[in-house]
Design a protein around this motif. Structure first.
Motif, PDB file in Angstrom:
ATOM      1  N   LYS A   2       0.915  -1.093  -0.039  1.00 25.38           N
ATOM      2  CA  LYS A   2       0.005   0.029  -0.080  1.00 25.38           C
ATOM      3  C   LYS A   2       0.947   1.285   0.032  1.00 25.38           C
ATOM      4  N   VAL A  18      -6.583  11.945  -1.532  1.00 22.37           N
ATOM      5  CA  VAL A  18      -7.160  10.562  -0.926  1.00 22.37           C
ATOM      6  C   VAL A  18      -6.253  10.257   0.287  1.00 22.37           C
ATOM      7  N   ALA A  43      -9.177   4.087  -0.979  1.00 21.59           N
ATOM      8  CA  ALA A  43      -9.470   3.672   0.171  1.00 21.59           C
ATOM      9  C   ALA A  43      -8.400   3.592   0.917  1.00 21.59           C
ATOM     10  N   TYR A  44      -7.324   4.460   0.400  1.00 18.07           N
ATOM     11  CA  TYR A  44      -6.053   4.644   1.052  1.00 18.07           C
ATOM     12  C   TYR A  44      -6.171   4.644   2.727  1.00 18.07           C
ATOM     13  N   THR A  45      -7.193   5.647   3.185  1.00 16.61           N
ATOM     14  CA  THR A  45      -7.363   5.837   4.506  1.00 16.61           C
ATOM     15  C   THR A  45      -7.942   4.719   5.367  1.00 16.61           C
ATOM     16  N   ARG A  46      -8.579   3.793   4.796  1.00 12.88           N
ATOM     17  CA  ARG A  46      -9.441   2.892   5.353  1.00 12.88           C
ATOM     18  C   ARG A  46      -8.625   1.694   5.836  1.00 12.88           C
ATOM     19  N   LYS A  47      -9.189   1.240   6.906  1.00 10.91           N
ATOM     20  CA  LYS A  47      -8.408   0.089   7.631  1.00 10.91           C
ATOM     21  C   LYS A  47      -9.373  -1.141   7.356  1.00 10.91           C
TER      22      LYS A  47
END
Lengths: 293, 237
Positions: A162, A180, B103-107
């Motif tokens: 990621k 983002v 969705a980078y900030t989602r865990k």
């Protein structure tokens, strides 16, 4: 014929080192648009740290991995402390800062460790290995192996994690990356850390061949510049291919064009840079920069 | 009820020049709000101000909490997805990578995967092309990708900057239909900024009219549609 093959194979071994330094240059160039002229000296300085540890009796690989960690942290710190304040300055300013870094690392290394040439141990024996018609040394195979392993790890990191994805996103579009939620400045620091780490590996691999001294990376850095230019400054994969090509080219030219020998080796790298810029400025695998006006 | 987004006396600057002159704007939860205006009216600036990309004065509240002065990467984490003008996709990354960045900030990995599947049902073409570089998509597909990337945040507020720009009318109609579906089916609040008043007023419940950095008129969307002067200058009939 087998002599040719011999030269090609040992060229690939040094090429792996060029590939690593070229990759380090490209990593920083892509993220910040600036060539880090201090890349070679950062690698040299890391190698001195490794030398200190080994001299203090540490096992080689412990010193090797500790140096990688220190180099990474050092790269991050350099970005935070020295590059960050000039981040938005004109390109020329940042270039001058990296040249300043080069001078500082060079002098500090000379001051601490003197300019006397020191031997640096290799973890690999020089025992010959026979591969069909050619003979290579364990040393060459080991160096190539470490370089390739580093490159594969880098590839994996950028393609399959990621954070690697976020770093590629920052290269393409910093504003969209922020939107983002990517913390762009952290990614830049990380880029410097990784570049310093990759450089340190290359420094430790090349030191047994060229011996340890404050100027040991100057020639290698020019070859790495040629590699990155040949492969394309905005293509990490291209930089790697460029590095391998330069390693082979260096050997072939040194062997078959007798008047060049070892004295004019650097000229070859400079000629490659010049020719690439004349014929295909974006390099073999690079994309031409498009600026919308 | 606290509005989802509220701006009070909002002013924004590019360098020294003021672009927004004391705006008051409210976005109600669960609704589609549109800000209409011509080129240079300050629509893009408004969205950039909300997501923290430019310097502002005045107050911006999201769900009652001040967000002005926060960094964009922190504002995203509150659930505001900004689909910028010109789409802002990552042309050399694949469609799937673009979506994953949304969705980078989602865990919550599992939920992200489920959202990806849902988004593919809204935009089947993105599923077909999930492994091609975003730069190879057509203009309409890129806009879909940009909106889809915004949705991958599972946002509480989706801000769209001129999604109709440079697209054929058929494609625009399609996009607006999807925006409405997203709002109705998923309950996502939308703040839309548009030049294409006809289409935009149709999907919206509330509208603002922005002219050179001032709000000159506002009201329920169907009222604005009936208003004579607006019809003449924006709808052209």
């Amino acid at each position: 014929m087998s002599a040719l093959l011999q030269q090609v194979i040992s060229g690939l071994s040094t090429g792996g080192i060029y590939a690593n330094i070229a990759l380090a240059l490209v990593l920083i160039y892509q993220a910040t648009g600036v060539v880090n002229f201090a890349q070679g000296e950062m690698a040299m300085f890391s190698t001195y740290l490794a030398w200190t540890m080994i001299n203090a009796g540490w096992p080689y690989w412990l010193a090797f991995f500790t140096t990688m960690v220190i180099a990474f942290v050092g790269g991050v710190v350099i970005e935070r402390v020295i590059i960050r304040p000039v981040e938005n300055a004109p390109v020329l300013t940042i270039v001058m800062v990296t040249i300043g870094l080069l001078t500082i690392f060079n002098s500090v290394a000379g001051w601490i460790y003197t300019y006397t040439v020191k031997p640096f141990p290799s973890p690999f024996s020089s025992a010959p290995i026979k591969l069909g018609p050619v003979t290579v040394s364990m040393q060459e195979v080991g160096v190539a192996g470490v370089s390739v392993a580093t490159l594969i790890l880098m590839y994996f990191f950028f393609q399959h994690t990621k954070v690697g994805l976020a770093m590629r996103a920052v290269v393409e579009n910093p504003t969209s990356s922020r939107l983002v939620g990517v913390k762009v400045s952290q990614m830049l620091a990380l880029g410097w850390g990784l570049a310093a780490l990759v450089g340190a590996v290359a420094g430790m691999m090349v030191a047994p061949l060229v011996f340890l001294e404050p100027n040991m990376m100057s020639g290698i850095l020019i070859y790495a510049f040629a590699s990155a230019t040949l492969g394309g400054f905005n293509s990490p994969g291209g930089a790697v291919v460029g590095g391998l090509l330069m390693g082979v080219l260096e050997n072939l030219v040194g062997t078959y064009i007798t008047f060049i020998g070892t004295e004019l080796k650097l000229t070859v790298a400079l000629a490659v840079i010049l020719l690439t810029l004349l014929v295909k400025p974006s390099g073999l695998f690079g994309r031409a920069a498009v600026t919308r006006v | 009820m606290v509005p989802l987004l509220e701006a009070r006396n909002l002013e924004a600057y590019y360098g020294w020049s003021k672009v927004l002159h004391g705006l008051d704007l409210t976005v109600e939860k669960g609704k589609v709000t549109v800000v209409l205006g011509a080129n240079g009216a300050g629509k893009t600036t408004l969205l950039r101000a909300i997501s923290g990309l430019i310097r502002t004065t005045g107050e911006i509240r999201f769900d009652g909490v001040r967000i002005d002065g926060k960094a964009p990467e922190d504002i995203v984490r509150l659930g505001i997805a900004h689909v910028p003008e010109g789409r802002g996709t990552f042309p050399n990354l694949t469609v799937l990578e673009n979506l994953r960045l949304g969705a980078y900030t989602r865990k919550d990995k599992q939920e992200v995967r489920r959202d990806l599947d849902r988004i593919y049902t809204y935009f089947p073409v993105l599923k077909q092309k999930s492994n091609s570089p975003a730069g190879l998509l057509s203009g309409g597909e890129q806009q879909m990708l940009a909106i889809a990337r915004g949705l991958m945040l599972r946002p509480r507020l989706l801000m769209l900057d001129e999604p109709s720009l440079g697209l054929a009318p058929v494609v625009v109609a399609d996009l607006f239909r999807i925006v409405r579906a997203i709002n109705e089916d998923d309950g996502v609040t939308v703040l839309l900024v548009e030049q294409d008043a006809v289409g935009a007023l149709e999907v919206s419940q509330y509208a603002y009219l922005l002219e050179t950095g001032h709000i000159v008129s506002s009201g329920p969307a169907d009222e604005l549609r009936q208003n004579d002067s607006i019809r003449k200058s924006y709808l052209g009939y």
